[in-house]
Motif scaffolding. Structure first.
Motif, PDB file in Angstrom:
ATOM      1  N   ASP A  58       0.793  -1.095  -0.023  1.00  0.00           N
ATOM      2  CA  ASP A  58      -0.080  -0.203  -0.078  1.00  0.00           C
ATOM      3  C   ASP A  58       0.885   1.305  -0.075  1.00  0.00           C
ATOM      4  O   ASP A  58       2.015   1.171   0.094  1.00  0.00           O
ATOM      5  CB  ASP A  58      -1.024  -0.025   1.175  1.00  0.00           C
ATOM      6  CG  ASP A  58      -0.335   0.247   2.700  1.00  0.00           C
ATOM      7  OD1 ASP A  58       0.916   0.145   2.621  1.00  0.00           O
ATOM      8  OD2 ASP A  58      -1.228   0.389   3.617  1.00  0.00           O
ATOM      9  N   MET A  59       0.247   2.222  -0.138  1.00  0.00           N
ATOM     10  CA  MET A  59       0.829   3.538  -0.309  1.00  0.00           C
ATOM     11  C   MET A  59       0.434   4.572   0.974  1.00  0.00           C
ATOM     12  O   MET A  59      -0.815   4.837   0.878  1.00  0.00           O
ATOM     13  CB  MET A  59       0.728   4.389  -1.432  1.00  0.00           C
ATOM     14  CG  MET A  59       1.474   3.755  -2.697  1.00  0.00           C
ATOM     15  SD  MET A  59       0.034   2.382  -3.323  1.00  0.00           S
ATOM     16  CE  MET A  59       1.420   1.282  -3.960  1.00  0.00           C
ATOM     17  N   MET A  75      -4.175  -2.266   7.617  1.00  0.00           N
ATOM     18  CA  MET A  75      -3.016  -3.439   7.170  1.00  0.00           C
ATOM     19  C   MET A  75      -2.541  -4.173   8.368  1.00  0.00           C
ATOM     20  O   MET A  75      -2.403  -5.353   8.251  1.00  0.00           O
ATOM     21  CB  MET A  75      -1.903  -2.508   6.583  1.00  0.00           C
ATOM     22  CG  MET A  75      -0.870  -3.348   5.959  1.00  0.00           C
ATOM     23  SD  MET A  75      -1.286  -4.288   4.479  1.00  0.00           S
ATOM     24  CE  MET A  75      -0.559  -3.182   3.289  1.00  0.00           C
ATOM     25  N   ALA A  76      -2.750  -3.422   9.688  1.00  0.00           N
ATOM     26  CA  ALA A  76      -2.596  -4.070  10.975  1.00  0.00           C
ATOM     27  C   ALA A  76      -3.458  -5.150  11.288  1.00  0.00           C
ATOM     28  O   ALA A  76      -3.236  -6.124  11.537  1.00  0.00           O
ATOM     29  CB  ALA A  76      -2.540  -2.763  12.048  1.00  0.00           C
ATOM     30  N   GLU A  77      -4.772  -4.918  10.836  1.00  0.00           N
ATOM     31  CA  GLU A  77      -5.739  -5.882  11.131  1.00  0.00           C
ATOM     32  C   GLU A  77      -5.568  -7.180  10.054  1.00  0.00           C
ATOM     33  O   GLU A  77      -5.531  -8.169  10.524  1.00  0.00           O
ATOM     34  CB  GLU A  77      -7.071  -5.287  10.803  1.00  0.00           C
ATOM     35  CG  GLU A  77      -8.006  -6.346  10.740  1.00  0.00           C
ATOM     36  CD  GLU A  77      -8.504  -6.802  12.251  1.00  0.00           C
ATOM     37  OE1 GLU A  77      -9.061  -8.120  12.313  1.00  0.00           O
ATOM     38  OE2 GLU A  77      -8.184  -6.260  13.132  1.00  0.00           O
ATOM     39  N   LEU A  78      -5.055  -6.740   8.881  1.00  0.00           N
ATOM     40  CA  LEU A  78      -4.698  -7.892   7.887  1.00  0.00           C
ATOM     41  C   LEU A  78      -3.559  -8.740   8.454  1.00  0.00           C
ATOM     42  O   LEU A  78      -3.572  -9.860   8.412  1.00  0.00           O
ATOM     43  CB  LEU A  78      -4.419  -7.344   6.453  1.00  0.00           C
ATOM     44  CG  LEU A  78      -4.252  -8.201   5.481  1.00  0.00           C
ATOM     45  CD1 LEU A  78      -5.164  -9.398   5.274  1.00  0.00           C
ATOM     46  CD2 LEU A  78      -3.644  -7.499   4.167  1.00  0.00           C
ATOM     47  N   GLN A  79      -2.518  -8.020   9.058  1.00  0.00           N
ATOM     48  CA  GLN A  79      -1.386  -8.676   9.338  1.00  0.00           C
ATOM     49  C   GLN A  79      -1.641  -9.653  10.758  1.00  0.00           C
ATOM     50  O   GLN A  79      -1.291 -10.950  10.612  1.00  0.00           O
ATOM     51  CB  GLN A  79      -0.342  -7.770   9.941  1.00  0.00           C
ATOM     52  CG  GLN A  79       0.970  -8.247  10.436  1.00  0.00           C
ATOM     53  CD  GLN A  79       1.841  -7.315  10.999  1.00  0.00           C
ATOM     54  OE1 GLN A  79       1.739  -6.635  11.852  1.00  0.00           O
ATOM     55  NE2 GLN A  79       3.299  -7.336  10.554  1.00  0.00           N
ATOM     56  N   LEU A  91       4.273  -7.573   4.193  1.00  0.00           N
ATOM     57  CA  LEU A  91       3.553  -6.323   4.127  1.00  0.00           C
ATOM     58  C   LEU A  91       4.627  -5.083   3.776  1.00  0.00           C
ATOM     59  O   LEU A  91       5.607  -5.210   4.236  1.00  0.00           O
ATOM     60  CB  LEU A  91       2.635  -5.943   5.211  1.00  0.00           C
ATOM     61  CG  LEU A  91       1.690  -7.056   5.649  1.00  0.00           C
ATOM     62  CD1 LEU A  91       0.924  -6.613   6.824  1.00  0.00           C
ATOM     63  CD2 LEU A  91       0.792  -7.510   4.621  1.00  0.00           C
ATOM     64  N   ILE A  92       4.150  -4.316   2.700  1.00  0.00           N
ATOM     65  CA  ILE A  92       5.132  -3.501   2.315  1.00  0.00           C
ATOM     66  C   ILE A  92       4.210  -2.178   2.109  1.00  0.00           C
ATOM     67  O   ILE A  92       3.495  -1.939   1.529  1.00  0.00           O
ATOM     68  CB  ILE A  92       5.767  -3.811   0.734  1.00  0.00           C
ATOM     69  CG1 ILE A  92       6.571  -4.809   0.805  1.00  0.00           C
ATOM     70  CG2 ILE A  92       6.578  -2.573   0.458  1.00  0.00           C
ATOM     71  CD1 ILE A  92       7.978  -4.887   1.578  1.00  0.00           C
ATOM     72  N   SER A  93       4.776  -1.096   3.057  1.00  0.00           N
ATOM     73  CA  SER A  93       4.242   0.154   2.769  1.00  0.00           C
ATOM     74  C   SER A  93       5.141   1.183   2.070  1.00  0.00           C
ATOM     75  O   SER A  93       6.234   1.314   2.937  1.00  0.00           O
ATOM     76  CB  SER A  93       3.758   0.816   4.324  1.00  0.00           C
ATOM     77  OG  SER A  93       2.560  -0.152   4.556  1.00  0.00           O
ATOM     78  N   PHE A  94       4.880   1.808   1.084  1.00  0.00           N
ATOM     79  CA  PHE A  94       5.681   2.954   0.473  1.00  0.00           C
ATOM     80  C   PHE A  94       5.332   4.092   0.964  1.00  0.00           C
ATOM     81  O   PHE A  94       4.238   4.592   0.643  1.00  0.00           O
ATOM     82  CB  PHE A  94       5.453   2.659  -1.142  1.00  0.00           C
ATOM     83  CG  PHE A  94       6.122   1.461  -1.628  1.00  0.00           C
ATOM     84  CD1 PHE A  94       7.329   1.067  -1.957  1.00  0.00           C
ATOM     85  CD2 PHE A  94       5.019   0.319  -2.064  1.00  0.00           C
ATOM     86  CE1 PHE A  94       7.762   0.262  -2.682  1.00  0.00           C
ATOM     87  CE2 PHE A  94       5.482  -0.640  -2.525  1.00  0.00           C
ATOM     88  CZ  PHE A  94       6.806  -1.135  -2.973  1.00  0.00           C
ATOM     89  N   SER A  95       6.218   4.923   1.368  1.00  0.00           N
ATOM     90  CA  SER A  95       5.883   6.198   1.933  1.00  0.00           C
ATOM     91  C   SER A  95       6.014   7.086   0.492  1.00  0.00           C
ATOM     92  O   SER A  95       6.637   6.961  -0.476  1.00  0.00           O
ATOM     93  CB  SER A  95       7.089   6.854   2.993  1.00  0.00           C
ATOM     94  OG  SER A  95       6.701   8.119   2.778  1.00  0.00           O
ATOM     95  N   SER A 157      -5.997   1.716  -2.254  1.00  0.00           N
ATOM     96  CA  SER A 157      -5.946   0.289  -2.441  1.00  0.00           C
ATOM     97  C   SER A 157      -4.696  -0.626  -1.926  1.00  0.00           C
ATOM     98  O   SER A 157      -3.574   0.013  -1.488  1.00  0.00           O
ATOM     99  CB  SER A 157      -5.930  -0.065  -4.069  1.00  0.00           C
ATOM    100  OG  SER A 157      -6.707   0.507  -4.734  1.00  0.00           O
ATOM    101  N   PHE A 158      -5.035  -2.039  -1.599  1.00  0.00           N
ATOM    102  CA  PHE A 158      -4.135  -2.965  -1.138  1.00  0.00           C
ATOM    103  C   PHE A 158      -3.730  -3.613  -2.574  1.00  0.00           C
ATOM    104  O   PHE A 158      -4.752  -4.188  -3.216  1.00  0.00           O
ATOM    105  CB  PHE A 158      -4.568  -3.673   0.007  1.00  0.00           C
ATOM    106  CG  PHE A 158      -4.503  -3.353   1.269  1.00  0.00           C
ATOM    107  CD1 PHE A 158      -4.016  -1.848   1.496  1.00  0.00           C
ATOM    108  CD2 PHE A 158      -5.082  -3.906   2.397  1.00  0.00           C
ATOM    109  CE1 PHE A 158      -4.128  -1.365   2.709  1.00  0.00           C
ATOM    110  CE2 PHE A 158      -5.103  -3.212   3.735  1.00  0.00           C
ATOM    111  CZ  PHE A 158      -4.863  -1.815   3.958  1.00  0.00           C
TER     112      PHE A 158
END
Length: 191
Positions: A58-59, A75-79, A91-95, A157-158
């Motif tokens: 996600d971004m 995303m934390a809930e998904l984790q 899980l990858i979060s792009f800043s 979006s994820f």
């Protein structure tokens, strides 16, 4: 007329059979461009590090006043749900605000959401123009600086990425995140 009806029926049967067979998600076919960025611990994370793994991207950005807190909570809930189901995914979060989001800021931000850093990387270490091009090329998603504020406009979006580095699906990461569908799709990619 009979041929047309038969063709439609055969097509529907093929779609139904595919859906029932638990087939792998392949709605999208976006190749992720090679990258080498830095995570919240200051360690490098690259596309080659993710080869052979299923990952969800996600971004976000740490100063976000609108959608990012909800997305990051989702995303934390998904984790947590992935871990409870015994499903391994990165899980990858792009800043999208790399000028302000250094590794320390990203770590502090994700810590507020009880992130488990064993499989969640928040990435930075690039310029705004680099991430803008990368996200457009790899995820077909645009970002832009809001000229009237300090915010960055971005999608919610994820994105599901298969072990070869191809984006194969996207989901609502903001309001109705389909956790069960994501977990099912991750499992399908791992078969």
């Amino acid at each position: 007329m009979k041929k047309a009806v038969l063709s439609v029926l055969l097509g529907l049967m093929m779609v139904f059979a595919s859906a029932c067979s638990g087939g792998k998600p392949n709605q999208l076919q976006y190749e992720v461009a090679p990258f080498a960025f830095m995570n919240q611990d200051g360690n490098p994370v690259s596309l080659s590090d993710l080869k052979g793994k299923v990952w969800i991207a996600d971004m976000v950005f740490t100063y976000c006043a609108t959608v990012c807190p909800s997305m990051t909570a989702n995303m934390a809930e998904l984790q947590q749900r992935l871990q409870s189901a015994g499903v391994d995914a990165t899980l990858i979060s792009f800043s999208v605000d790399p000028e302000r989001d250094d590794p320390e800021a990203l770590k502090q931000y994700l810590t507020k959401f009880n992130a488990d850093f064993s499989n969640w990387h928040a990435l930075t270490g690039y310029s705004f123009s680099e991430i803008k091009t990368f996200l457009l090329d790899s995820f077909k998603t645009a970002i832009a600086k809001d000229e009237s504020s300090d915010q960055v406009i971005h999608g919610t979006s994820f994105f599901l990425v298969d072990p070869s580095g191809t984006v194969v699906a996207k989901y609502d990461g903001m309001i109705d995140t389909p956790y069960d569908k994501i977990i099912k799709d991750v499992k399908a990619l791992q078969r």
